[in-house]
Design a protein around this motif. Structure first.
Motif, PDB file in Angstrom:
ATOM      1  N   ALA A 272     -50.245 -40.705 -36.453  1.00  0.00           N
ATOM      2  CA  ALA A 272     -50.935 -41.956 -36.762  1.00  0.00           C
ATOM      3  C   ALA A 272     -52.438 -41.787 -36.611  1.00  0.00           C
ATOM      4  CB  ALA A 272     -50.444 -43.069 -35.841  1.00  0.00           C
ATOM      5  N   ALA A 273     -53.184 -42.482 -37.471  1.00  0.00           N
ATOM      6  CA  ALA A 273     -54.648 -42.449 -37.395  1.00  0.00           C
ATOM      7  C   ALA A 273     -55.120 -43.162 -36.135  1.00  0.00           C
ATOM      8  CB  ALA A 273     -55.248 -43.117 -38.633  1.00  0.00           C
ATOM      9  N   ARG A 274     -56.229 -42.666 -35.581  1.00  0.00           N
ATOM     10  CA  ARG A 274     -56.866 -43.245 -34.398  1.00  0.00           C
ATOM     11  C   ARG A 274     -55.954 -43.260 -33.175  1.00  0.00           C
ATOM     12  NH1 ARG A 274     -58.109 -45.681 -38.861  1.00  0.00           N
ATOM     13  NH2 ARG A 274     -56.333 -47.118 -38.698  1.00  0.00           N
ATOM     14  N   THR A 275     -54.943 -42.385 -33.167  1.00  0.00           N
ATOM     15  CA  THR A 275     -54.053 -42.231 -32.023  1.00  0.00           C
ATOM     16  C   THR A 275     -54.219 -40.829 -31.455  1.00  0.00           C
ATOM     17  OG1 THR A 275     -52.428 -43.766 -32.961  1.00  0.00           O
ATOM     18  CG2 THR A 275     -51.662 -42.272 -31.246  1.00  0.00           C
ATOM     19  N   SER A 276     -54.292 -40.725 -30.143  1.00  0.00           N
ATOM     20  CA  SER A 276     -54.530 -39.434 -29.506  1.00  0.00           C
ATOM     21  C   SER A 276     -53.380 -38.473 -29.763  1.00  0.00           C
ATOM     22  CB  SER A 276     -54.713 -39.630 -27.997  1.00  0.00           C
ATOM     23  OG  SER A 276     -54.980 -38.396 -27.362  1.00  0.00           O
ATOM     24  N   ILE A 294     -56.309 -40.471 -42.353  1.00  0.00           N
ATOM     25  CA  ILE A 294     -55.215 -39.618 -42.828  1.00  0.00           C
ATOM     26  C   ILE A 294     -54.979 -39.901 -44.305  1.00  0.00           C
ATOM     27  CG2 ILE A 294     -52.762 -39.051 -42.608  1.00  0.00           C
ATOM     28  CD1 ILE A 294     -52.877 -39.946 -39.721  1.00  0.00           C
ATOM     29  N   ASP A 295     -54.996 -38.859 -45.107  1.00  0.00           N
ATOM     30  CA  ASP A 295     -54.589 -38.956 -46.508  1.00  0.00           C
ATOM     31  C   ASP A 295     -53.285 -38.192 -46.673  1.00  0.00           C
ATOM     32  OD1 ASP A 295     -56.926 -40.260 -46.968  1.00  0.00           O
ATOM     33  OD2 ASP A 295     -57.892 -38.644 -48.097  1.00  0.00           O
ATOM     34  N   VAL A 305     -53.525 -43.464 -45.666  1.00  0.00           N
ATOM     35  CA  VAL A 305     -52.451 -44.196 -44.985  1.00  0.00           C
ATOM     36  C   VAL A 305     -52.802 -44.320 -43.511  1.00  0.00           C
ATOM     37  CG1 VAL A 305     -50.639 -43.419 -46.589  1.00  0.00           C
ATOM     38  CG2 VAL A 305     -51.178 -42.051 -44.547  1.00  0.00           C
ATOM     39  N   ASP A 306     -52.108 -45.202 -42.806  1.00  0.00           N
ATOM     40  CA  ASP A 306     -52.311 -45.347 -41.362  1.00  0.00           C
ATOM     41  C   ASP A 306     -51.483 -44.351 -40.572  1.00  0.00           C
ATOM     42  OD1 ASP A 306     -54.158 -47.407 -41.514  1.00  0.00           O
ATOM     43  OD2 ASP A 306     -52.592 -48.936 -41.653  1.00  0.00           O
ATOM     44  N   ARG A 307     -50.342 -43.913 -41.166  1.00  0.00           N
ATOM     45  CA  ARG A 307     -49.486 -42.947 -40.494  1.00  0.00           C
ATOM     46  C   ARG A 307     -48.769 -42.100 -41.524  1.00  0.00           C
ATOM     47  NH1 ARG A 307     -46.193 -44.414 -36.568  1.00  0.00           N
ATOM     48  NH2 ARG A 307     -47.648 -46.021 -35.872  1.00  0.00           N
TER      49      ARG A 307
END
Length: 629
Positions: A272-276, A294-295, A305-307
Motif C-alpha cells: 500500500a502507498a504511504r504505508t511503512s 504506486i503505479d 493505485v492506492d494498493r
C-alpha cells in the motif's frame, strides 16, 4: 513471463503479436520501422534492438500476463539477468533460419539453472532457408534433449508456410514423459490409460520438458498456438494478497522530474502507498520506507493505485535509496549472480566533469553493473562496444552531456598469494582508534569474520570497519579489485568518548592494505569462452588469427559448408579479433564471447591508477601508505 532470445531472433515482434492478440494495440509494429510498443528509447528505434527491459501487462482470456521484453544483444545481458529473477515462465525465441546461436545456448543454460518453465518458439518459418527436422535435432543436441514439438510445418521456407498442430496424446510424447517419471513409466508400460497433457503440464512446471512451437511473428502464423501453449503449459502464480508481502526490485529508472522509479514484482501479499514497508538491500542493513506512489501495469499501460497485490508488477515512487535486487516485505533467498560482471572498461571524457560524474552515477543506479570510478580520469565498466553507444546516447538525451570514449581495456583483478597480518595500536597514530587484520585467499567471494568480542566495540564502529573494509578491497596493491579474500578482524581499541566512526574509516585502509602487502598479490586478466561459426574454407585463416590473439581452441566441428569453433581468448584481444572477422569470414562469421575465468597476466603486472590518484605497485606501496590515507 519473459521473452528472451539471441538478437534478431524476433522476440520484440512476438511481443507485438501477443499485444495485438490481446487487444492492447490495434496495429502490429515493426522493429525495422521503429514503431514497436516496448522499444521506447530513441536509440532502440534507431538501431532496431531492445536495450532496456520493458514491462507490459494484458490478459490472454482469463489469464493476466505481465510480459517482460528483454534485450537480445550480449552487451545488455545484465538487463536480461534482472528480468529473469522475477519470472514464473519464459518463451525462448529461435530463428528457423539461423537456429541455435551462442547467445541462445547461454540463455537456455540460465533458464535451466533457475528452473524457469519455458516454451520454445521457432520464428521465421516463412523465410528462405528455414529448417524443421535439422533444427529440432540441433535444439535437442545443443539446448535440451527434453524438447517436444507441438506442431509440424507445411510449405516450410515459403510465404505460404503454415503450422499443423500435433496431438499431445501420441507415442513420441508418451515415451519422453516416461523417461522422466518412473510412476508414469510404470503405468505407460502396463498399458494403463494415461493423460499425456496432465503429465506434460506437470513436467513443464518443473522445467523438465520444453514444448516447441513454430510460426512467424511477422505474419501471425502459429501465434494462436503459442498463446494457447502459454495458457496451457506455463504455471500460474498462486500466492495471494492475504500472504506476507514479498516483492523484488528488478529495474530502477528516473522519472521526468529526476525522481527514482523502481519496478518490482509482487510475489505475495499486498503493498500500500504511504504505508511503512521493510527494505532488504543486497549488501546493507534492513531499513523502512513509505512509498509515496504506486503505479500498476495493466491493459498495455500503467495507472496509479492506492494498493497493489500479488501477481502485479508495480512502479514505486518515493524510495530514494532503493536499488536493483532489493527485496520488500519479508526477505527471501537471494538469486545469485547469473552472468559474469563486465570485464572491460573505458575512460569517459566531457567538458563538464562534475556533471558527467553525476550523470554516470545516476546511470549506475539503473544498471548496478555500470561501475563508475573517478581518479585523474572517469572510467566506466562495459560488456562491449555497443554499450558505449548506448551510454553516450543516454548521457546526451537525458542529461545533456556530450562525451567521448577512449579505447576499451580489460578490467583485471588481484588475488592473494599467501596470508598476511597487520595491527595498528591506538597509541601509534593520529587517530583515537586501534585495529588489526589477518587476510588469506579463498576460492570465491569476500568473507568477513570477527576474531574479537562483538560487545567490545560499539555497533556503529563495527559497521564503519566492515563498510570500509569492503570499500578498500576495490583497490589492491596494483590498483585492481580483490574479489576473493577472507578478512578477519583481530584487534580493536577505542577511547570513549573521544573516538568517532571516522577514526576507524581513516585507519582501516592503512592497516588492511599493510596486511595485504604482507600477503602479496598477483594480477589476473579476464579470459572469455568463445563460440565461433565460420565458413569451412575460412577455418585455417581464422585459427591462425585466434592464435595470434592469444586464443586457445578447445573444440572444432566441421561440416561441408560450416565450422563451429570453441575455445578461450583474453578479453583484451577479443574485440580486436572480432573486428577482423567480417573480412576473415566473408561476412558470414558469428562470434559469441562470454566470461570464462581469470588467469595470471603474462609479463609485468599492469597497474591501475587508484581513485585517490596514487599509482601503486607492490614495491612502492609501503612508501605511499601515508599518501593513501
Amino acid at each position: 513471463m519473459g521473452i528472451v532470445a539471441h538478437v534478431d531472433a524476433g522476440k520484440t515482434s512476438l511481443t507485438e503479436r501477443l499485444l495485438f492478440a490481446a487487444g492492447v494495440i490495434d496495429r502490429v509494429g515493426r522493429v525495422d520501422d521503429g514503431n514497436t510498443q516496448t522499444d521506447s528509447m530513441d536509440l532502440e528505434r534507431k538501431r532496431g534492438i531492445t536495450i532496456r527491459s520493458a514491462v507490459v501487462s494484458f490478459a490472454l482470456g482469463d489469464l493476466p500476463v505481465n510480459l517482460i521484453d528483454t534485450p537480445g544483444h550480449s552487451d545488455f545481458i545484465a538487463e536480461v539477468e534482472r528480468a529473469l529473477s522475477v519470472l514464473d515462465g519464459a518463451v525462448l525465441v529461435l530463428s528457423a533460419v539461423e537456429g541455435v546461436q551462442p547467445q541462445t545456448r547461454l540463455l537456455m543454460r540460465t533458464l535451466d539453472r533457475l528452473r524457469i518453465p519455458t516454451l520454445l518458439f521457432v520464428n521465421k518459418i516463412d523465410r528462405v532457408g528455414a529448417r524443421y527436422d535439422e533444427l529440432l535435432a540441433d535444439i535437442r543436441r545443443l539446448l535440451t534433449p527434453a524438447a517436444v514439438p507441438m506442431a509440424s510445418v507445411a510449405d516450410l521456407g515459403l510465404r505460404t508456410a503454415s503450422v499443423v498442430p500435433l496431438p499431445v496424446q501420441r507415442a513420441e510424447v508418451g515415451e519422453m514423459l516416461a523417461e522422466r517419471n518412473d510412476s508414469f513409466l510404470e503405468q505407460y508400460l502396463e498399458g494403463a490409460e494415461v493423460d499425456h497433457a496432465v503429465e506434460l503440464r506437470r513436467q513443464v512446471a518443473k522445467a523438465g520438458m520444453y514444448p516447441v512451437y513454430f510460426g512467424s511473428a511477422m505474419t501471425g502464423v502459429g501465434i494462436d498456438e503459442v498463446i494457447e501453449g502459454i495458457r496451457t503449459w506455463l504455471p500460474r502464480a498462486i500466492a495471494g494478497p492475504e500472504d506476507e508481502l514479498r516483492a523484488r526490485v528488478f529495474k530502477v529508472e528516473r522519472g521526468a522530474a529526476g525522481q527514482k522509479v523502481a519496478s518490482a514484482r509482487i510475489v505475495s501479499g499486498t503493498l500500500a502507498a504511504r504505508t511503512s514497508v521493510a527494505v532488504h538491500p543486497v549488501d546493507a542493513p534492513t531499513y523502512q520506507v513509505r512509498p509515496t506512489g504506486i503505479d500498476v501495469f495493466g491493459d498495455g499501460g500503467r495507472h496509479s493505485v492506492d494498493r497493489a497485490e500479488a501477481g502485479q508488477i508495480v512502479a514505486l515512487r518515493g524510495l530514494k535509496s532503493i536499488r536493483i535486487g532489493d527485496q520488500l516485505g519479508v526477505r527471501t533467498a537471494q538469486v545469485g549472480r547469473l552472468f559474469a560482471p563486465p570485464t572491460l572498461e573505458t575512460v569517459v571524457s566531457a567538458r563538464d566533469r562534475v556533471k558527467l560524474f553525476q550523470a554516470l552515477t545516476q546511470l549506475a543506479e539503473q544498471d548496478p553493473l555500470i561501475r563508475v570510478r573517478k581518479a585523474d580520469e572517469i572510467t566506466v565498466s562495459l560488456y562491449g562496444e555497443v554499450q558505449k553507444e548506448v551510454i553516450a546516447s543516454l548521457l546526451e538525451s537525458e542529461y545533456g552531456v556530450g562525451v567521448t570514449f577512449s579505447e576499451t581495456t580489460p578490467i583485471h583483478v588481484e588475488r592473494l598469494i599467501g596470508t598476511g597480518a597487520a595491527t595498528r595500536e591506538i597509541t601509534e597514530g593520529p587517530w583515537a582508534a586501534g585495529v588489526g587484520f589477518r587476510v588469506s585467499p579463498v576460492a570465491e567471494g569476500i568473507e568477513y569474520h570477527l576474531e574479537v568480542e562483538l560487545g567490545g566495540l560499539p555497533r556503529a564502529f563495527h559497521t564503519a570497519i566492515e563498510e570500509t573494509v569492503r570499500q578498500t578491497l576495490h583497490q589492491g596493491l596494483f590498483g585492481w579489485e580483490i574479489p576473493d579474500i577472507r578478512v578477519e578482524l583481530t584487534h580493536t581499541a577505542y577511547w570513549s568518548p573521544v573516538t568517532v566512526a571516522s577514526d576507524f574509516r581513516r585507519l582501516v585502509p592503512l592497516v588492511l592494505l599493510q596486511a595485504i602487502a604482507q600477503a602479496g598479490t598477483t594480477v589476473l586478466e579476464p579470459v572469455n569462452h568463445f563460440e565461433l561459426d565460420v565458413p569451412s574454407d575460412a577455418v585455417s585463416r581464422v585459427l591462425a588469427h585466434v592464435a595470434e590473439h592469444r586464443g586457445v581452441v578447445t573444440q572444432t566441428t566441421l561440416t561441408e559448408t560450416q565450422a563451429h569453433i570453441e575455445g578461450t581468448i583474453p578479453a583484451a584481444t577479443t574485440h580486436p579479433f572480432e573486428s577482423m572477422l567480417p573480412t576473415l569470414g566473408r561476412g558470414e562469421a558469428l562470434l559469441a564471447a562470454t566470461f570464462h575465468s581469470y588467469t595470471p597476466v603474462p609479463g609485468p603486472p599492469p597497474t591501475r591508477r587508484r581513485t585517490d590518484g596514487n599509482p601503486l605497485n607492490e614495491k612502492q606501496y609501503v612508501l605511499n601508505l601515508s599518501r593513501v590515507v
